[in-house]
Design a protein around this motif. Structure first.
Motif, PDB file in Angstrom:
ATOM      1  N   ARG A 261       6.958   3.764  -1.779  1.00  0.00           N
ATOM      2  CA  ARG A 261       5.380   4.050  -1.791  1.00  0.00           C
ATOM      3  C   ARG A 261       5.100   5.607  -1.163  1.00  0.00           C
ATOM      4  NH1 ARG A 261       0.647   4.234   1.803  1.00  0.00           N
ATOM      5  NH2 ARG A 261       2.070   4.139   3.594  1.00  0.00           N
TER       6      ARG A 261
ATOM      7  N   PHE B 149       3.039  -0.966  -0.640  1.00  0.00           N
ATOM      8  CA  PHE B 149       2.736  -1.457  -2.169  1.00  0.00           C
ATOM      9  C   PHE B 149       3.540  -2.668  -2.689  1.00  0.00           C
ATOM     10  CE2 PHE B 149       1.880   3.163  -3.928  1.00  0.00           C
ATOM     11  CZ  PHE B 149       0.488   2.968  -3.166  1.00  0.00           C
TER      12      PHE B 149
ATOM     13  N   HIS C  23      -2.142  -3.079  -3.115  1.00  0.00           N
ATOM     14  CA  HIS C  23      -1.761  -2.173  -2.157  1.00  0.00           C
ATOM     15  C   HIS C  23      -2.592  -2.406  -0.876  1.00  0.00           C
ATOM     16  CE1 HIS C  23      -1.708   1.164  -5.535  1.00  0.00           C
ATOM     17  NE2 HIS C  23      -0.763   0.314  -5.584  1.00  0.00           N
TER      18      HIS C  23
END
Length: 136
Positions: free
Chosen positions: A25, A35, A45
């Protein structure tokens, strides 16, 4: 959501729903989070912030709110279609990654949805240079 709740949500999605974490991420200054990969090149997310993030554009327009992220072939075409349909949205440019334009909109249940350009994101697990983190 605060950082502790983001951690708890990550554990839930990982342990209960068996989603894998995207270990690569992007670092977004001041934003804690994860994520999580969903099969079919979609991500959830999970992000944490105490109060509005520095990227908030006002009430109801904070991209740090948890959301589903979807990639499209052509972000400009997608934005033109949102305009044509009269859908309210807001944008962020180059925050999570250089050259990444993100569109954020709300579905009828008020869930936040991100749309971004395929190829400039981390959605496709098979195209990442950093593998997903092992489940522990």
């Amino acid at each position: 959501m605060d950082n502790r709740t983001a951690d708890e949500a990550r554990d839930y999605y990982r342990d209960v729903l068996n989603l894998t974490q995207d270990a690569g991420r992007w670092h977004i200054p001041g934003i804690h989070g994860y994520f999580l990969d969903i099969p079919s090149d979609v991500q959830i997310h999970l992000l944490g912030s105490d109060g509005p993030s520095p990227y908030s554009k006002g009430p109801g327009q904070d991209p740090v709110e948890n959301h589903v992220a979807l990639a499209v072939d052509d972000i400009i075409e997608a934005e033109e279609e949102l305009k044509r349909l009269g859908v309210e949205y807001f944008t962020l440019d180059n925050v999570a990654s250089p050259n990444l334009k993100q569109l954020f909109l709300r579905d009828p249940a008020n869930n936040l949805v991100e749309i971004h350009q395929l190829g400039l994101c981390r959605c496709r697990r098979s195209q990442r240079s950093v593998p997903a983190a092992p489940s522990d």
